[in-house]
Design a protein around this motif. Structure first.
Motif, PDB file in Angstrom:
ATOM      1  N   LEU A  74       0.822  -1.207   0.000  1.00  0.00           N
ATOM      2  CA  LEU A  74       0.000   0.000   0.000  1.00  0.00           C
ATOM      3  C   LEU A  74       0.859   1.261   0.000  1.00  0.00           C
ATOM      4  CD1 LEU A  74      -2.836  -1.084   2.436  1.00  0.00           C
ATOM      5  CD2 LEU A  74      -2.919  -0.920  -0.055  1.00  0.00           C
ATOM      6  N   MET A  75       1.981   1.215   0.695  1.00  0.00           N
ATOM      7  CA  MET A  75       2.900   2.344   0.710  1.00  0.00           C
ATOM      8  C   MET A  75       3.489   2.572  -0.685  1.00  0.00           C
ATOM      9  SD  MET A  75       6.055   3.002   3.389  1.00  0.00           S
ATOM     10  CE  MET A  75       4.966   2.864   4.810  1.00  0.00           C
ATOM     11  N   GLU A  76       3.842   1.475  -1.352  1.00  0.00           N
ATOM     12  CA  GLU A  76       4.403   1.588  -2.701  1.00  0.00           C
ATOM     13  C   GLU A  76       3.382   2.199  -3.652  1.00  0.00           C
ATOM     14  OE1 GLU A  76       6.861  -1.228  -5.832  1.00  0.00           O
ATOM     15  OE2 GLU A  76       5.112  -2.076  -4.827  1.00  0.00           O
ATOM     16  N   VAL A  77       2.125   1.837  -3.509  1.00  0.00           N
ATOM     17  CA  VAL A  77       1.070   2.412  -4.348  1.00  0.00           C
ATOM     18  C   VAL A  77       1.029   3.931  -4.192  1.00  0.00           C
ATOM     19  CG1 VAL A  77      -1.429   2.571  -4.662  1.00  0.00           C
ATOM     20  CG2 VAL A  77      -0.358   0.338  -4.387  1.00  0.00           C
ATOM     21  N   ALA A  78       1.026   4.382  -2.947  1.00  0.00           N
ATOM     22  CA  ALA A  78       0.948   5.819  -2.683  1.00  0.00           C
ATOM     23  C   ALA A  78       2.140   6.562  -3.275  1.00  0.00           C
ATOM     24  CB  ALA A  78       0.854   6.070  -1.174  1.00  0.00           C
ATOM     25  N   LEU A  79       3.341   6.067  -3.046  1.00  0.00           N
ATOM     26  CA  LEU A  79       4.540   6.760  -3.505  1.00  0.00           C
ATOM     27  C   LEU A  79       4.662   6.733  -5.027  1.00  0.00           C
ATOM     28  CD1 LEU A  79       7.138   5.611  -0.818  1.00  0.00           C
ATOM     29  CD2 LEU A  79       5.632   7.600  -0.814  1.00  0.00           C
ATOM     30  N   ALA A  92       0.595   3.123 -13.258  1.00  0.00           N
ATOM     31  CA  ALA A  92       1.394   2.103 -12.575  1.00  0.00           C
ATOM     32  C   ALA A  92       0.892   1.888 -11.151  1.00  0.00           C
ATOM     33  CB  ALA A  92       2.870   2.500 -12.563  1.00  0.00           C
ATOM     34  N   ALA A  93       0.531   2.988 -10.472  1.00  0.00           N
ATOM     35  CA  ALA A  93       0.017   2.865  -9.108  1.00  0.00           C
ATOM     36  C   ALA A  93      -1.299   2.104  -9.091  1.00  0.00           C
ATOM     37  CB  ALA A  93      -0.164   4.256  -8.495  1.00  0.00           C
ATOM     38  N   LEU A  94      -2.160   2.373 -10.061  1.00  0.00           N
ATOM     39  CA  LEU A  94      -3.440   1.680 -10.129  1.00  0.00           C
ATOM     40  C   LEU A  94      -3.237   0.186 -10.389  1.00  0.00           C
ATOM     41  CD1 LEU A  94      -6.494   2.003 -10.032  1.00  0.00           C
ATOM     42  CD2 LEU A  94      -6.461   2.555 -12.478  1.00  0.00           C
ATOM     43  N   ALA A  95      -2.278  -0.135 -11.234  1.00  0.00           N
ATOM     44  CA  ALA A  95      -1.974  -1.548 -11.485  1.00  0.00           C
ATOM     45  C   ALA A  95      -1.476  -2.232 -10.220  1.00  0.00           C
ATOM     46  CB  ALA A  95      -0.943  -1.664 -12.601  1.00  0.00           C
ATOM     47  N   LEU A  96      -0.638  -1.548  -9.461  1.00  0.00           N
ATOM     48  CA  LEU A  96      -0.145  -2.107  -8.200  1.00  0.00           C
ATOM     49  C   LEU A  96      -1.285  -2.314  -7.212  1.00  0.00           C
ATOM     50  CD1 LEU A  96       3.109   0.019  -7.717  1.00  0.00           C
ATOM     51  CD2 LEU A  96       3.011  -2.439  -8.187  1.00  0.00           C
ATOM     52  N   ASP A 195      -3.078   7.594  -0.284  1.00  0.00           N
ATOM     53  CA  ASP A 195      -3.488   6.473  -1.124  1.00  0.00           C
ATOM     54  C   ASP A 195      -4.210   6.992  -2.370  1.00  0.00           C
ATOM     55  OD1 ASP A 195      -6.305   6.862  -0.464  1.00  0.00           O
ATOM     56  OD2 ASP A 195      -5.898   5.890   1.440  1.00  0.00           O
ATOM     57  N   LEU A 196      -4.621   6.105  -3.244  1.00  0.00           N
ATOM     58  CA  LEU A 196      -5.184   6.560  -4.511  1.00  0.00           C
ATOM     59  C   LEU A 196      -6.521   7.279  -4.351  1.00  0.00           C
ATOM     60  CD1 LEU A 196      -4.315   3.946  -7.252  1.00  0.00           C
ATOM     61  CD2 LEU A 196      -2.943   5.732  -6.209  1.00  0.00           C
ATOM     62  N   VAL A 197      -7.271   6.947  -3.316  1.00  0.00           N
ATOM     63  CA  VAL A 197      -8.506   7.678  -3.050  1.00  0.00           C
ATOM     64  C   VAL A 197      -8.187   9.123  -2.682  1.00  0.00           C
ATOM     65  CG1 VAL A 197     -10.593   7.778  -1.649  1.00  0.00           C
ATOM     66  CG2 VAL A 197      -9.624   5.559  -2.278  1.00  0.00           C
ATOM     67  N   VAL A 198      -7.267   9.305  -1.755  1.00  0.00           N
ATOM     68  CA  VAL A 198      -6.876  10.659  -1.338  1.00  0.00           C
ATOM     69  C   VAL A 198      -6.218  11.401  -2.492  1.00  0.00           C
ATOM     70  CG1 VAL A 198      -5.434  11.988   0.254  1.00  0.00           C
ATOM     71  CG2 VAL A 198      -6.642   9.952   1.075  1.00  0.00           C
ATOM     72  N   ARG A 199      -5.369  10.702  -3.248  1.00  0.00           N
ATOM     73  CA  ARG A 199      -4.713  11.333  -4.393  1.00  0.00           C
ATOM     74  C   ARG A 199      -5.738  11.843  -5.402  1.00  0.00           C
ATOM     75  NH1 ARG A 199       0.184  13.715  -5.664  1.00  0.00           N
ATOM     76  NH2 ARG A 199       0.559  13.577  -7.902  1.00  0.00           N
ATOM     77  N   ALA A 200      -6.747  11.044  -5.698  1.00  0.00           N
ATOM     78  CA  ALA A 200      -7.778  11.454  -6.644  1.00  0.00           C
ATOM     79  C   ALA A 200      -8.592  12.631  -6.113  1.00  0.00           C
ATOM     80  CB  ALA A 200      -8.689  10.280  -6.974  1.00  0.00           C
ATOM     81  N   ILE A 201      -8.834  12.650  -4.815  1.00  0.00           N
ATOM     82  CA  ILE A 201      -9.546  13.784  -4.215  1.00  0.00           C
ATOM     83  C   ILE A 201      -8.691  15.049  -4.307  1.00  0.00           C
ATOM     84  CG2 ILE A 201     -10.372  14.736  -2.015  1.00  0.00           C
ATOM     85  CD1 ILE A 201     -11.336  11.854  -1.362  1.00  0.00           C
ATOM     86  N   ASN A 202      -7.391  14.924  -4.061  1.00  0.00           N
ATOM     87  CA  ASN A 202      -6.505  16.082  -4.202  1.00  0.00           C
ATOM     88  C   ASN A 202      -6.487  16.583  -5.642  1.00  0.00           C
ATOM     89  OD1 ASN A 202      -5.755  16.274  -1.512  1.00  0.00           O
ATOM     90  ND2 ASN A 202      -3.982  14.939  -1.728  1.00  0.00           N
TER      91      ASN A 202
END
Length: 327
Positions: A74-79, A92-96, A195-202
């Motif tokens: 999960l950390m790798e996805v965020a970074l 790439a993050a979504l694939a992970l 995470d990808l939810v927070v990233r998409a909200i940002n």
């Protein structure tokens, strides 16, 4: 043996034997010990007891994931999404995340939220959320239904375990002291927890404010209990050359009384409603702070108010210079 090696490395580092600790963890990572790889990655993210090295941390996280460490995945996805230690790469993050979701319920829940969003291939919204102007001087815009109830719950959940009383650095002593005007609990969702939810909200905030995602500070979650408030203040920062030009407030819940956002000069008062957002611009056309943006979070009378704030700067900023603990 694996957990014992990580514990021994922590003991060595605590007594100043950092080189020995690093060697021990590197040996463990090479031998297939996920906890050793993960701990060394976290050290490189924190910048203590070793120098911060984001690419090295990413490599160690990859090793931990290959061995089977769920938190590392999960950390790798965020970074990967936010570009820490490399270029931002949403696909790439979504694939992970999809890979992690096959065996982890937390990852699966995040994936479900992301897949419910209308996003382009880069994770940005297909269309900015429509806003309702409330004032022109200063410019204040209200966004009904900016977040879904599930998105609100997710943001609050990410920050919940990190909440602590709001603090500020005393300029005279350099020590952390209680915040003089904000009596809430607060937590910043830094790069590791984005995470990808927070990233998409940002990204949604950036699109609706006409800015870039890189201009935003870490999304900060605030919880106000009865009697707590944010007394009248400005969001601008005195003396900075990278000013907070705008603020987006995300109201995360209902079921409480009080807690309105009040702007005395334009005479605007907004009653929080879960899922709504409020955008206001803090500076004048010449870049100076706008005195009309003085505002307050009025006292909560009952229940608990949850709010997320994204302060937006003039130029992109490096969140790793502000967020020092990856958790």
């Amino acid at each position: 043996m694996a957990d014992a090696r990580a514990a021994r490395a922590e003991q060595l580092a605590a007594t100043g034997q950092v080189d020995a600790a690093i060697t021990l963890l590197a040996e463990g990572a090479a031998a297939g010990e996920a906890e050793a790889a993960m701990l060394l990655a976290v050290w490189h993210l924190r910048g203590t007891p070793v120098a911060r090295d984001l690419p090295r941390a990413r490599a160690l996280l990859r090793r931990a994931v290959e061995i089977g460490h769920v938190d590392a995945a999960l950390m790798e996805v965020a970074l990967t999404a936010n570009g820490s230690g490399g270029a931002p790469d949403w696909p790439a993050a979504l694939a992970l995340l999809r890979t992690a979701a096959r065996g982890d319920t937390v990852a699966a829940a995040q994936l479900a939220l992301v897949e419910a969003m209308a996003l382009d291939a880069g994770g940005a919204p297909l269309a900015p959320s429509p806003g309702v102007p409330l004032a022109t001087t200063p410019r204040i815009v209200h966004f009904p239904g900016f977040l879904t109830a599930a998105e609100c719950a997710h943001v609050a959940g990410v920050a919940g375990a990190m909440l602590e009383p709001a603090r500020i650095v005393d300029p005279a002593t350099g020590r952390w002291v209680a915040h003089p005007i904000r009596t809430s609990d607060a937590a910043a969702i830094g790069p590791v927890h984005e995470d990808l939810v927070v990233r998409a909200i940002n990204a949604r905030i950036a699109a609706s404010s006409g800015t870039t995602i890189a201009q935003g500070e870490a999304l900060t979650v605030l919880r106000y209990r009865p009697g707590q408030e944010y007394r009248p203040h400005f969001d601008t920062i005195q003396g900075t050359d990278n000013q907070r030009i705008a603020t987006m407030l995300l109201y995360l819940n209902g079921g409480f009384a009080g807690g309105e956002t009040h702007f005395p000069v334009p005479g605007v008062t907004v009653t929080p409603r879960g899922g709504d957002a409020l955008l206001f611009f803090n500076t004048l056309p010449d870049g100076r702070p706008d005195p009309a943006t003085r505002h307050a979070g009025l006292p909560v009378r009952s229940g608990a108010k949850w709010l997320a704030t994204r302060w937006i700067r003039t130029r992109p900023l490096d969140l790793w210079n502000q967020i020092v603990d990856p958790g």
